[in-house]
Design a protein around this motif. Structure first.
Motif, PDB file in Angstrom:
ATOM      1  N   UNK A  35       0.724  -1.369  -0.080  1.00 20.66           N
ATOM      2  CA  UNK A  35       0.107  -0.133  -0.198  1.00 20.66           C
ATOM      3  C   UNK A  35       0.867   1.164   0.002  1.00 20.66           C
ATOM      4  N   UNK A  36       0.909   2.249  -1.002  1.00 17.79           N
ATOM      5  CA  UNK A  36       1.652   3.224  -1.307  1.00 17.79           C
ATOM      6  C   UNK A  36       0.854   4.572  -0.656  1.00 17.79           C
ATOM      7  N   UNK A  37      -0.516   4.579  -0.675  1.00 15.99           N
ATOM      8  CA  UNK A  37      -1.260   5.653  -0.175  1.00 15.99           C
ATOM      9  C   UNK A  37      -2.825   5.086  -0.096  1.00 15.99           C
ATOM     10  N   UNK A  38      -3.516   5.713   0.963  1.00 20.41           N
ATOM     11  CA  UNK A  38      -4.930   5.904   0.986  1.00 20.41           C
ATOM     12  C   UNK A  38      -5.546   7.343   1.057  1.00 20.41           C
ATOM     13  N   UNK A  39      -6.607   7.263   0.102  1.00 21.43           N
ATOM     14  CA  UNK A  39      -7.383   8.563  -0.232  1.00 21.43           C
ATOM     15  C   UNK A  39      -8.877   8.098   0.248  1.00 21.43           C
ATOM     16  N   UNK A  40      -9.327   8.277   1.342  1.00 21.45           N
ATOM     17  CA  UNK A  40     -10.686   7.828   1.693  1.00 21.45           C
ATOM     18  C   UNK A  40     -10.786   6.336   1.778  1.00 21.45           C
ATOM     19  N   UNK A  41     -11.549   6.131   0.710  1.00 23.15           N
ATOM     20  CA  UNK A  41     -11.905   4.792   0.426  1.00 23.15           C
ATOM     21  C   UNK A  41     -11.124   4.143  -0.745  1.00 23.15           C
ATOM     22  N   UNK A  42     -10.040   4.781  -1.307  1.00 20.86           N
ATOM     23  CA  UNK A  42      -9.114   4.424  -2.442  1.00 20.86           C
ATOM     24  C   UNK A  42      -7.924   4.044  -1.849  1.00 20.86           C
ATOM     25  N   UNK A  43      -7.709   2.616  -2.064  1.00 23.42           N
ATOM     26  CA  UNK A  43      -6.472   2.215  -1.851  1.00 23.42           C
ATOM     27  C   UNK A  43      -5.378   2.283  -2.968  1.00 23.42           C
ATOM     28  N   UNK A  44      -4.279   2.925  -2.823  1.00 22.45           N
ATOM     29  CA  UNK A  44      -3.311   2.738  -3.902  1.00 22.45           C
ATOM     30  C   UNK A  44      -2.091   2.050  -3.766  1.00 22.45           C
ATOM     31  N   UNK A  45      -1.722   0.905  -4.535  1.00 23.78           N
ATOM     32  CA  UNK A  45      -0.674   0.005  -4.115  1.00 23.78           C
ATOM     33  C   UNK A  45       0.280  -0.272  -5.349  1.00 23.78           C
ATOM     34  N   UNK A  46       1.495  -0.678  -4.911  1.00 21.55           N
ATOM     35  CA  UNK A  46       2.483  -0.909  -5.859  1.00 21.55           C
ATOM     36  C   UNK A  46       2.516  -2.439  -5.966  1.00 21.55           C
ATOM     37  N   UNK A  47       3.036  -2.856  -7.028  1.00 17.92           N
ATOM     38  CA  UNK A  47       2.950  -4.478  -7.477  1.00 17.92           C
ATOM     39  C   UNK A  47       4.416  -4.541  -7.868  1.00 17.92           C
ATOM     40  N   UNK A  48       4.968  -5.427  -7.139  1.00 17.73           N
ATOM     41  CA  UNK A  48       6.533  -6.008  -7.708  1.00 17.73           C
ATOM     42  C   UNK A  48       6.731  -7.365  -7.572  1.00 17.73           C
ATOM     43  N   UNK A  49       7.027  -7.953  -8.815  1.00 21.58           N
ATOM     44  CA  UNK A  49       7.475  -9.312  -8.987  1.00 21.58           C
ATOM     45  C   UNK A  49       8.712  -9.694  -8.348  1.00 21.58           C
ATOM     46  N   UNK A  50       9.040 -10.699  -7.829  1.00 22.82           N
ATOM     47  CA  UNK A  50      10.395 -11.456  -7.485  1.00 22.82           C
ATOM     48  C   UNK A  50      11.200 -11.558  -8.832  1.00 22.82           C
ATOM     49  N   UNK A  51      12.505 -11.359  -8.644  1.00 20.54           N
ATOM     50  CA  UNK A  51      13.464 -11.513  -9.593  1.00 20.54           C
ATOM     51  C   UNK A  51      13.564 -13.026 -10.268  1.00 20.54           C
TER      52      UNK A  51
END
Length: 117
Positions: free
Chosen positions: A94-110
């Protein structure tokens, strides 16, 4: 209804034995709860949709065992399973939360794990 956005500028792609791999991607989802939380099933679907949209390939098999709580820094691990049975770990943060909006980053393993014998 959940919506997601993807910024092409924050996404990079690499090819590995299991197929296309998502690295450094961002997404966001609206949820309607006092404490935002995204169910494991919806998270799995959203991650698969982002990967498919970014690579132009069919949706991969993504499994996220845990819900994602809308608190900055919260992480969960998901698994991408390729057609040959090999797997690739995917971290959602989770990178940020704005009210009911969850912003997130996705990173796969190498590195992918080989298919079980």
């Amino acid at each position: 209804m959940a919506t997601a956005r993807l910024s092409a500028a924050t996404c990079g792609l690499s090819a590995v034995a299991v197929g296309a791999l998502l690295v450094g991607c961002s997404a966001s989802v609206n949820v309607e709860k006092a404490e935002p939380k995204l169910s494991a099933d919806k998270l799995s679907t959203t991650v698969a949709e982002k990967l498919a949209a970014t690579t132009g390939r069919p949706k991969p098999d993504i499994t996220c065992p845990d819900d994602l709580t809308g608190k900055v820094g919260t992480t969960t691990r998901c698994t991408l399973t390729a057609d040959d049975g090999s797997t690739l770990g995917v971290t959602v943060t989770v990178s940020s939360v704005d009210g009911g909006r969850i912003n997130f980053d996705i990173k796969a393993d190498d590195k992918a794990s080989p298919a079980p014998n």
